[in-house]
Design a protein around this motif. Structure first.
Motif, PDB file in Angstrom:
ATOM      1  N   VAL A  34       0.844  -1.193   0.000  1.00 10.19           N
ATOM      2  CA  VAL A  34       0.000   0.000   0.000  1.00 10.19           C
ATOM      3  C   VAL A  34       0.883   1.248   0.000  1.00 10.19           C
ATOM      4  CG1 VAL A  34      -1.745   1.289   1.281  1.00 10.19           C
ATOM      5  CG2 VAL A  34      -1.868  -1.208   1.172  1.00 10.19           C
ATOM      6  N   ARG A  35       1.955   1.236   0.786  1.00  6.82           N
ATOM      7  CA  ARG A  35       2.862   2.382   0.837  1.00  6.82           C
ATOM      8  C   ARG A  35       3.448   2.682  -0.545  1.00  6.82           C
ATOM      9  NH1 ARG A  35       6.255   4.553   4.830  1.00  6.82           N
ATOM     10  NH2 ARG A  35       5.886   2.801   6.215  1.00  6.82           N
ATOM     11  N   GLU A  36       3.890   1.640  -1.256  1.00  8.38           N
ATOM     12  CA  GLU A  36       4.498   1.849  -2.575  1.00  8.38           C
ATOM     13  C   GLU A  36       3.516   2.466  -3.563  1.00  8.38           C
ATOM     14  OE1 GLU A  36       7.788  -1.780  -2.620  1.00  8.38           O
ATOM     15  OE2 GLU A  36       5.709  -2.162  -3.221  1.00  8.38           O
ATOM     16  N   VAL A  37       2.269   2.032  -3.496  1.00  6.43           N
ATOM     17  CA  VAL A  37       1.265   2.584  -4.407  1.00  6.43           C
ATOM     18  C   VAL A  37       0.935   4.025  -4.039  1.00  6.43           C
ATOM     19  CG1 VAL A  37      -1.124   2.365  -5.186  1.00  6.43           C
ATOM     20  CG2 VAL A  37       0.314   0.332  -4.980  1.00  6.43           C
ATOM     21  N   LEU A  38       0.800   4.305  -2.742  1.00  8.94           N
ATOM     22  CA  LEU A  38       0.455   5.661  -2.310  1.00  8.94           C
ATOM     23  C   LEU A  38       1.561   6.658  -2.593  1.00  8.94           C
ATOM     24  CD1 LEU A  38      -1.316   4.990   1.103  1.00  8.94           C
ATOM     25  CD2 LEU A  38      -2.373   5.760  -1.010  1.00  8.94           C
ATOM     26  N   THR A  39       2.795   6.216  -2.611  1.00  2.71           N
ATOM     27  CA  THR A  39       3.912   7.139  -2.862  1.00  2.71           C
ATOM     28  C   THR A  39       4.387   7.090  -4.302  1.00  2.71           C
ATOM     29  OG1 THR A  39       5.474   5.471  -2.047  1.00  2.71           O
ATOM     30  CG2 THR A  39       4.699   7.121  -0.482  1.00  2.71           C
ATOM     31  N   GLY A  40       3.636   6.440  -5.177  1.00  6.85           N
ATOM     32  CA  GLY A  40       3.869   6.616  -6.599  1.00  6.85           C
ATOM     33  C   GLY A  40       4.591   5.520  -7.337  1.00  6.85           C
ATOM     34  N   THR A  41       5.038   4.453  -6.665  1.00  7.53           N
ATOM     35  CA  THR A  41       5.723   3.378  -7.379  1.00  7.53           C
ATOM     36  C   THR A  41       4.741   2.680  -8.299  1.00  7.53           C
ATOM     37  OG1 THR A  41       7.199   3.048  -5.519  1.00  7.53           O
ATOM     38  CG2 THR A  41       7.082   1.281  -7.139  1.00  7.53           C
ATOM     39  N   ALA A  42       5.090   2.570  -9.584  1.00  9.25           N
ATOM     40  CA  ALA A  42       4.167   2.000 -10.555  1.00  9.25           C
ATOM     41  C   ALA A  42       4.628   0.606 -10.967  1.00  9.25           C
ATOM     42  CB  ALA A  42       4.065   2.911 -11.770  1.00  9.25           C
ATOM     43  N   CYS A  43       3.988   0.061 -11.957  1.00  9.75           N
ATOM     44  CA  CYS A  43       4.338  -1.273 -12.429  1.00  9.75           C
ATOM     45  C   CYS A  43       5.694  -1.250 -13.138  1.00  9.75           C
ATOM     46  CB  CYS A  43       3.255  -1.803 -13.355  1.00  9.75           C
ATOM     47  SG  CYS A  43       3.245  -1.066 -15.007  1.00  9.75           S
ATOM     48  N   ALA A  44       6.257  -2.432 -13.381  1.00  3.75           N
ATOM     49  CA  ALA A  44       7.590  -2.536 -13.973  1.00  3.75           C
ATOM     50  C   ALA A  44       7.634  -1.902 -15.361  1.00  3.75           C
ATOM     51  CB  ALA A  44       8.015  -3.999 -14.031  1.00  3.75           C
ATOM     52  N   LYS A  45       6.588  -2.082 -16.147  1.00 10.57           N
ATOM     53  CA  LYS A  45       6.584  -1.514 -17.495  1.00 10.57           C
ATOM     54  C   LYS A  45       6.525   0.009 -17.444  1.00 10.57           C
ATOM     55  CE  LYS A  45       4.691  -5.460 -20.025  1.00 10.57           C
ATOM     56  NZ  LYS A  45       3.602  -5.950 -20.912  1.00 10.57           N
ATOM     57  N   CYS A  46       5.783   0.568 -16.494  1.00 12.66           N
ATOM     58  CA  CYS A  46       5.737   2.020 -16.348  1.00 12.66           C
ATOM     59  C   CYS A  46       7.109   2.558 -15.955  1.00 12.66           C
ATOM     60  CB  CYS A  46       4.697   2.426 -15.304  1.00 12.66           C
ATOM     61  SG  CYS A  46       2.989   2.342 -15.874  1.00 12.66           S
ATOM     62  N   ARG A  47       7.791   1.851 -15.054  1.00 15.69           N
ATOM     63  CA  ARG A  47       9.131   2.290 -14.648  1.00 15.69           C
ATOM     64  C   ARG A  47      10.103   2.218 -15.821  1.00 15.69           C
ATOM     65  NH1 ARG A  47       7.992  -0.878 -10.027  1.00 15.69           N
ATOM     66  NH2 ARG A  47       9.401  -2.515 -10.783  1.00 15.69           N
ATOM     67  N   ALA A  48       9.992   1.172 -16.647  1.00 16.17           N
ATOM     68  CA  ALA A  48      10.862   1.052 -17.817  1.00 16.17           C
ATOM     69  C   ALA A  48      10.590   2.168 -18.821  1.00 16.17           C
ATOM     70  CB  ALA A  48      10.668  -0.311 -18.475  1.00 16.17           C
ATOM     71  N   ASN A  49       9.312   2.498 -19.022  1.00 13.29           N
ATOM     72  CA  ASN A  49       8.973   3.577 -19.944  1.00 13.29           C
ATOM     73  C   ASN A  49       9.507   4.918 -19.450  1.00 13.29           C
ATOM     74  OD1 ASN A  49       7.613   1.817 -21.622  1.00 13.29           O
ATOM     75  ND2 ASN A  49       5.591   2.269 -20.777  1.00 13.29           N
ATOM     76  N   ALA A  50       9.454   5.119 -18.128  1.00 10.37           N
ATOM     77  CA  ALA A  50       9.939   6.375 -17.571  1.00 10.37           C
ATOM     78  C   ALA A  50      11.438   6.532 -17.752  1.00 10.37           C
ATOM     79  CB  ALA A  50       9.596   6.450 -16.088  1.00 10.37           C
ATOM     80  N   ALA A  51      12.146   5.410 -17.857  1.00 12.27           N
ATOM     81  CA  ALA A  51      13.601   5.463 -18.029  1.00 12.27           C
ATOM     82  C   ALA A  51      14.010   5.473 -19.499  1.00 12.27           C
ATOM     83  CB  ALA A  51      14.244   4.270 -17.329  1.00 12.27           C
ATOM     84  N   GLY A  52      13.057   5.388 -20.404  1.00  8.51           N
ATOM     85  CA  GLY A  52      13.368   5.330 -21.831  1.00  8.51           C
ATOM     86  C   GLY A  52      13.792   6.662 -22.404  1.00  8.51           C
ATOM     87  N   PRO A  53      14.392   6.643 -23.617  1.00 11.24           N
ATOM     88  CA  PRO A  53      14.894   7.884 -24.233  1.00 11.24           C
ATOM     89  C   PRO A  53      13.801   8.896 -24.553  1.00 11.24           C
ATOM     90  CG  PRO A  53      15.008   6.023 -25.775  1.00 11.24           C
ATOM     91  CD  PRO A  53      14.692   5.458 -24.433  1.00 11.24           C
ATOM     92  N   ALA A  54      12.614   8.423 -24.943  1.00  9.38           N
ATOM     93  CA  ALA A  54      11.538   9.369 -25.269  1.00  9.38           C
ATOM     94  C   ALA A  54      11.123  10.157 -24.036  1.00  9.38           C
ATOM     95  CB  ALA A  54      10.331   8.619 -25.848  1.00  9.38           C
ATOM     96  N   GLU A  58      11.449  14.471 -22.890  1.00  5.94           N
ATOM     97  CA  GLU A  58      10.340  15.316 -22.462  1.00  5.94           C
ATOM     98  C   GLU A  58      10.469  15.775 -21.013  1.00  5.94           C
ATOM     99  OE1 GLU A  58       6.858  12.963 -23.091  1.00  5.94           O
ATOM    100  OE2 GLU A  58       6.648  13.592 -25.180  1.00  5.94           O
ATOM    101  N   ALA A  59      11.376  15.162 -20.259  1.00  2.00           N
ATOM    102  CA  ALA A  59      11.483  15.440 -18.833  1.00  2.00           C
ATOM    103  C   ALA A  59      11.740  16.918 -18.577  1.00  2.00           C
ATOM    104  CB  ALA A  59      12.602  14.606 -18.220  1.00  2.00           C
ATOM    105  N   GLY A  60      10.921  17.511 -17.712  1.00  6.33           N
ATOM    106  CA  GLY A  60      11.058  18.919 -17.372  1.00  6.33           C
ATOM    107  C   GLY A  60      10.228  19.858 -18.228  1.00  6.33           C
ATOM    108  N   VAL A  61       9.564  19.335 -19.258  1.00  5.39           N
ATOM    109  CA  VAL A  61       8.782  20.178 -20.164  1.00  5.39           C
ATOM    110  C   VAL A  61       7.364  20.374 -19.607  1.00  5.39           C
ATOM    111  CG1 VAL A  61       7.833  20.402 -22.492  1.00  5.39           C
ATOM    112  CG2 VAL A  61      10.108  19.388 -22.149  1.00  5.39           C
ATOM    113  N   PRO A  62       6.927  21.625 -19.414  1.00  7.32           N
ATOM    114  CA  PRO A  62       5.545  21.862 -18.973  1.00  7.32           C
ATOM    115  C   PRO A  62       4.585  21.756 -20.152  1.00  7.32           C
ATOM    116  CG  PRO A  62       6.679  23.949 -19.214  1.00  7.32           C
ATOM    117  CD  PRO A  62       7.698  22.877 -19.514  1.00  7.32           C
ATOM    118  N   PHE A  63       3.345  21.353 -19.895  1.00  7.34           N
ATOM    119  CA  PHE A  63       2.383  21.186 -20.985  1.00  7.34           C
ATOM    120  C   PHE A  63       0.969  21.266 -20.424  1.00  7.34           C
ATOM    121  CE2 PHE A  63       2.854  17.084 -19.110  1.00  7.34           C
ATOM    122  CZ  PHE A  63       1.674  16.396 -19.315  1.00  7.34           C
TER     123      PHE A  63
END
Length: 209
Positions: A34-54, A58-63
């Protein structure tokens, strides 16, 4: 939450308890506390996507996220109104891309975004429950601030009605007033410099010796 576990979760009181969750993006189910979900840890595929080049590009860009639906308190509306009398606010952005996941998404949604300065402003108070922005929510706030600093942003937090300071740029006050807004603008100057703030100022620039 995966459907078979929802009834158990409704009775759960331990944040360290582990359950099976559904990724909101349609990825595979995953197990997490429950702690991991409440503090934002997502599934493995989401974490892999967040670490990808695309995502890194985009990191830091407001939209503007047109699907974002958040309730804005009267105090947050007043914050925007008072700050908008001092500096030019960009009302065409409401989200910032980050280089990790936060509540399963690669973006965060600060109360006020100032793209010209790469500064976000957040207003926190304990609310009617006297428990808001404490405990796990405070941990979530800190995680959000760290995610923004990782992509070159700084966060100014107005901590009202008895909340203690957190992070390097906290302003502690009883309630939101024009004097607090003066402190916010002064802190912006310390973070980014007079020239950057003067460029978006709607008031006479501060006199300097």
């Amino acid at each position: 939450m995966a459907p078979p576990h929802r009834a158990a979760l409704a009775r759960e009181t331990r944040i360290g308890a582990e359950y099976e969750w559904r990724c909101p993006r349609g990825h595979d189910r995953y197990r997490a506390t429950v702690r991991e979900v409440l503090t934002g840890t997502a599934c493995a595929k989401c974490r892999a996507n967040a670490a990808g080049p695309a995502a890194a590009g985009e990191a830091g860009v407001p939209f503007m996220n047109p699907a974002l639906r958040t309730r804005t308190s009267q105090t947050e509306q007043r914050l925007k109104a008072l700050l908008g009398e001092r500096i030019r606010l960009n009302h065409r952005v409401n989200s910032i891309h980050i280089a990790r996941t936060f509540y399963g998404r690669q973006e965060v949604w600060p109360d006020v975004i100032v793209p010209q300065l790469r500064i976000a402003v957040e207003y926190d108070d304990p609310g009617r429950s006297r428990r808001a922005h404490l405990g796990l929510k405070e941990a979530s706030d800190l995680d959000k601030d760290e995610a923004l600093r990782e992509v070159g942003w700084q966060v100014i937090r107005i901590r009202a009605a008895g909340l203690e300071p957190i992070g390097p740029h906290s302003i502690v006050c009883r309630q939101l007033t024009p004097v607090v807004i003066d402190e916010v603008v002064a802190l912006m100057r310390r973070i980014r410099g007079d020239a950057a703030v003067d460029a978006i100022s709607l008031a006479r620039p501060a006199q300097r010796a």
